[in-house]
Write an enzyme that holds these catalytic residues in place. Structure first.
Site, PDB file in Angstrom:
ATOM      1  N   SER A   1       0.915  -0.906   0.001  1.00 33.48           N
ATOM      2  CA  SER A   1      -0.087   0.161   0.076  1.00 33.48           C
ATOM      3  C   SER A   1       0.540   1.103  -0.043  1.00 33.48           C
ATOM      4  O   SER A   1       2.073   1.180  -0.020  1.00 33.48           O
ATOM      5  CB  SER A   1      -0.285   0.064   1.187  1.00 33.48           C
ATOM      6  OG  SER A   1      -2.007  -1.025   1.503  1.00 33.48           O
TER       7      SER A   1
ATOM      8  N   SER B   1      -2.911  -4.040  -3.344  1.00 38.47           N
ATOM      9  CA  SER B   1      -2.849  -2.578  -2.499  1.00 38.47           C
ATOM     10  C   SER B   1      -2.990  -1.750  -2.501  1.00 38.47           C
ATOM     11  O   SER B   1      -4.418  -0.954  -3.320  1.00 38.47           O
ATOM     12  CB  SER B   1      -1.823  -2.353  -3.985  1.00 38.47           C
ATOM     13  OG  SER B   1      -0.478  -1.002  -2.891  1.00 38.47           O
TER      14      SER B   1
ATOM     15  N   ASP C   1      -4.233   2.204  -2.440  1.00 40.22           N
ATOM     16  CA  ASP C   1      -3.396   3.593  -2.893  1.00 40.22           C
ATOM     17  C   ASP C   1      -4.442   4.259  -2.980  1.00 40.22           C
ATOM     18  O   ASP C   1      -4.665   4.606  -3.589  1.00 40.22           O
ATOM     19  CB  ASP C   1      -2.733   3.212  -4.583  1.00 40.22           C
ATOM     20  CG  ASP C   1      -2.089   2.345  -4.396  1.00 40.22           C
ATOM     21  OD1 ASP C   1      -1.357   1.790  -4.418  1.00 40.22           O
ATOM     22  OD2 ASP C   1      -2.722   1.155  -5.210  1.00 40.22           O
TER      23      ASP C   1
END
Length: 398
Positions: free
Chosen positions: A273, A311, A313
């Site tokens: 992340s 992830s 983001d």
């Protein structure tokens, strides 16, 4: 003694004598190999000649170049298993609940826990400091932030607070189940927040993070627009903990160093992340702050991220301009804000600053061992070689 025996004895003396004489030297060399090599001095991107874009940075080349912004860290290291912390970003020095700033949040890939995001986007304003921490510490950190805010003058009758707390998962280096970040650490980060240079690398919320297979961390950068384009400043701070195929100013650093997603199998997919916090002193409303936040992900992409499924983001963007602040009980808002056509230079600035902030988070991070694992800092000497081979420039004066 048999002549053959004498011959073998003589040969043995020739072989054993020198070997015995060399033994102390070999032992010394073995000891030297056991001793850990001193870690390279960590430097920022510009000292490696990495200066993305066309606009110049501010005095600190950090988010604190935006007037009023302060940053503080609390790093938590305990025993051989806890490696984490909290980082606080304050948009101005006043009471943020009573003097709110326009803000917006953009989600590129939502595998994460960004507390408070829905109200920010619904109302277009931020009413608390932004805190970054580890995944399982989000709720403890938010509770501590609310407690701190309720103690501030003028908060006696407040019955609702929207704390904004972001995270990345540092469970590789940190015993994350212990949830070691709480009230004491939050108050420490808020108390020592300052407008000076930002400490980067393995500190605060970046203590236990990993990026591109190397040690990640906190990184920051800024850009100042020329006077003819408004003279505004854009600053970015990141908490990097993601993967992909690292490239630096187009140079294939990840491939050259043999560490990148999908290299040998599908186990490493570039998951992780990143939290990106964008500040500007330009008088921008929440609608255009959302557009500014979206452009930060272009800077992320330039570093080699593919925003994988695993992830989270996120981008949080806000304006510190006094003219666009909002009183908590305002019935009308008449502030003048920049028009759409004036945003393009700010878009360029945020892309450049985000890219450089990510590089700084990597280059300034030190090797960290914890939780039974060790994550090495990216080897800067080898990075220099790759950059040189691909024509990336000499050190740049900040």
């Amino acid at each position: 003694m048999h002549p053959d025996a004498l011959a073998w004895c003589a040969l043995g003396l020739l072989l054993c004598g020198p070997a015995h004489a060399l033994a102390p030297k070999e032992e010394k060399m073995a000891d030297e190999k056991k001793a850990p090599a001193p870690e390279e001095k960590r430097v920022r991107a510009r000292e490696l000649g990495v200066a993305p874009g066309i606009f110049m940075p501010g005095p600190h080349n950090g988010i604190t170049d935006v007037s009023g912004v302060r940053v503080g860290h609390a790093t938590v290291i305990a025993g051989d298993s806890v490696r984490t912390g909290v980082t606080a970003i304050l948009p101005h020095g006043g009471n943020l609940f009573r003097e709110r700033v326009p803000a917006a949040i953009h989600v590129m890939n939502g595998f994460g826990k960004l507390l408070g995001s829905t109200q920010v986007n619904e109302l277009g304003e931020l009413e608390s400091p932004v805190l970054l921490t580890c995944t399982l510490c989000v709720w403890r950190v938010a509770d501590a932030l609310v407690g701190w805010m309720l103690e501030q003058p003028g908060m006696e009758d407040v019955r609702s607070i929207n704390p904004v707390v972001g995270e990345t998962n540092d469970g590789r280096l940190n015993a994350i189940h212990t949830r070691p970040v709480g009230d004491k650490e939050v108050r420490a980060a808020l108390a020592q927040a300052s407008s000076g240079p930002v400490v980067e690398g393995s500190v605060g919320a970046g203590t236990g993070t990993v990026a591109f297979g190397w040690k990640g961390g906190i990184g920051t950068s800024s850009r100042v627009l020329p006077k003819k384009l408004g003279g505004y400043t854009v600053g970015v701070l990141v908490q990097s903990n993601f993967g992909g195929v690292l490239q630096v100013m187009g140079a294939p650093v990840g491939k050259a160093l043999g560490r990148y997603a999908y290299q040998k199998d599908v186990v490493e997919r570039g998951d992780g992340s990143i939290m990106m916090v964008v500040a500007t002193d330009a008088p921008v409303d929440h609608r255009n702050l959302r557009r500014l936040a979206e452009r930060a992900t272009l800077g992320l992409g330039r570093t080699g991220s593919s925003a994988s499924n695993g992830s989270g983001d996120y981008v949080i963007a806000f304006s510190t301009a006094a003219s666009v602040r909002r009183a908590f009980n305002a019935e009308r808002m008449t502030a003048e804000t920049l028009g759409n056509d004036t945003l393009s230079p700010l878009f360029q600035a945020v892309v450049e600053a985000t890219e450089e902030a990510i590089y700084n988070s990597l280059f300034m991070a030190s090797t960290v061992s914890g939780n039974g694992q060790k994550v090495e800092a990216i080897p800067l000497a080898r990075v220099r070689e790759v950059l040189r081979q691909h024509g990336v420039g000499q050190p740049v004066t900040p």
